[in-house]
Design an enzyme around this catalytic site. Structure first.
Site, PDB file in Angstrom:
ATOM      1  N   ASN A 185       0.793  -1.214   0.000  1.00  0.00           N
ATOM      2  CA  ASN A 185       0.000   0.000   0.000  1.00  0.00           C
ATOM      3  C   ASN A 185       0.835   1.279   0.000  1.00  0.00           C
ATOM      4  OD1 ASN A 185      -2.399   1.842   0.855  1.00  0.00           O
ATOM      5  ND2 ASN A 185      -0.919   2.026   2.540  1.00  0.00           N
TER       6      ASN A 185
ATOM      7  N   TYR B   5       4.259   9.430 -11.040  1.00  0.00           N
ATOM      8  CA  TYR B   5       3.233   8.611 -10.392  1.00  0.00           C
ATOM      9  C   TYR B   5       2.590   7.648 -11.390  1.00  0.00           C
ATOM     10  CZ  TYR B   5      -0.787   7.503  -7.400  1.00  0.00           C
ATOM     11  OH  TYR B   5      -1.744   6.858  -6.633  1.00  0.00           O
TER      12      TYR B   5
ATOM     13  N   LYS C 158       2.916   3.504 -11.019  1.00  0.00           N
ATOM     14  CA  LYS C 158       1.734   2.666 -10.840  1.00  0.00           C
ATOM     15  C   LYS C 158       1.529   1.735 -12.036  1.00  0.00           C
ATOM     16  CE  LYS C 158       0.498   3.864  -6.753  1.00  0.00           C
ATOM     17  NZ  LYS C 158       0.547   2.880  -5.646  1.00  0.00           N
TER      18      LYS C 158
ATOM     19  N   THR D 284      -7.826  10.884   1.503  1.00  0.00           N
ATOM     20  CA  THR D 284      -6.640  10.665   2.324  1.00  0.00           C
ATOM     21  C   THR D 284      -5.704  11.870   2.219  1.00  0.00           C
ATOM     22  OG1 THR D 284      -5.393   9.642   0.508  1.00  0.00           O
ATOM     23  CG2 THR D 284      -6.755   8.178   1.871  1.00  0.00           C
TER      24      THR D 284
END
Length: 256
Positions: free
Chosen positions: A94, A162, A166, A196
């Protein structure tokens, strides 16, 4: 997969990276509520989990953006000691970072290196360690959950690092599925857009570095972000299901 009996407390164990906040904390909490022993791995600690689940929760402080630190932790034997004798081990990769958020040429070199290590090298190192460990029997199940993102499958201006990291997790899962290692199931799973700290970072980014900032601000304003608890429930339910690993990549919004 049954997790309700007392015997299952030692039969299933889970390692969750980035367990101190956000989605990682919610995943760890939910696994513990299901009587699954959890080892949290990250650069901080989670006092709330330690207090509420002292008998079944442990944690190790490791800077997961430092490959040498992770290599040393893996060599320490702590991982093997935690999973030894388990019938099933669930690895939830995670921990991750959305930074640097900037167009090419405006990115900090050290931030790129940390992101690639944290988002890619660390999950791959842990997955390899789980597949190779002698602490489990040949029949023990190994389940690897990469927390992916819609950015793995769609390019966004300002998110080149990013998106690339990913996408690397998605392709790693596809290649591992072709390897078909014995008793290993893997899925790179996108958890949706979650409320978040990562979202707060996105909303605070300069608009010229992330042209879609207004879109993410509106998602927050309109209440369109999932809670960490709701997203964690979908991730955990799928990770423990018989269907897990039937496809190497998936999205919680596509699950039945």
């Amino acid at each position: 997969m049954t997790t309700s009996s007392s015997a299952s407390r030692t039969a299933i164990r889970a390692l969750v990276t980035g367990h101190t906040r956000g989605l990682g904390a919610a995943i760890a909490e939910l696994l513990l509520q299901r009587d699954i022993d959890v080892l949290g791995l990250g650069r901080g600690t989670n006092a709330a989990l330690a207090s509420a689940h002292a008998a079944h929760f442990s944690e190790a402080v490791v800077d997961l953006a430092d490959p040498l630190a992770l290599e040393q932790w893996l060599a320490s034997g702590a991982f093997e000691a935690f999973i030894e004798g388990a019938d099933c081990v669930v690895l939830v990769n995670n921990a991750g970072t959305v930074e640097p958020i900037a167009p090419l040429g405006a990115q900090d070199a050290s931030a790129i290196a940390r992101a690639v290590t944290l988002n890619v090298a660390t999950p791959l190192m842990l997955a390899n360690a789980l597949a190779a460990t002698p602490a489990l029997s040949a029949n023990a199940s190994r389940r690897i959950v990469h927390i992916s993102s819609g950015a793995a499958r769609n390019a966004y201006a300002g998110w080149s690092v990013y998106c690339a990291t990913k996408a690397a997790l998605d392709h790693h899962a596809r290649a591992v599925a072709l390897d078909a290692p014995t008793n290993v199931r893997i899925c790179s799973l996108a958890p949706g857009v979650i409320d978040t700290g990562m979202q707060a970072t996105i909303r605070s980014t300069q608009a010229n570095h992330f042209p879609l900032r207004e879109r993410f601000e509106k998602l927050k304003e309109d209440g369109q972000l999932s809670s960490p608890e709701a997203a964690a429930r979908q991730v955990v339910d799928y990770a423990l299901s018989e269907a897990f690993g039937s496809a190497p990549t998936s999205d919680v919004r596509e699950l039945g």
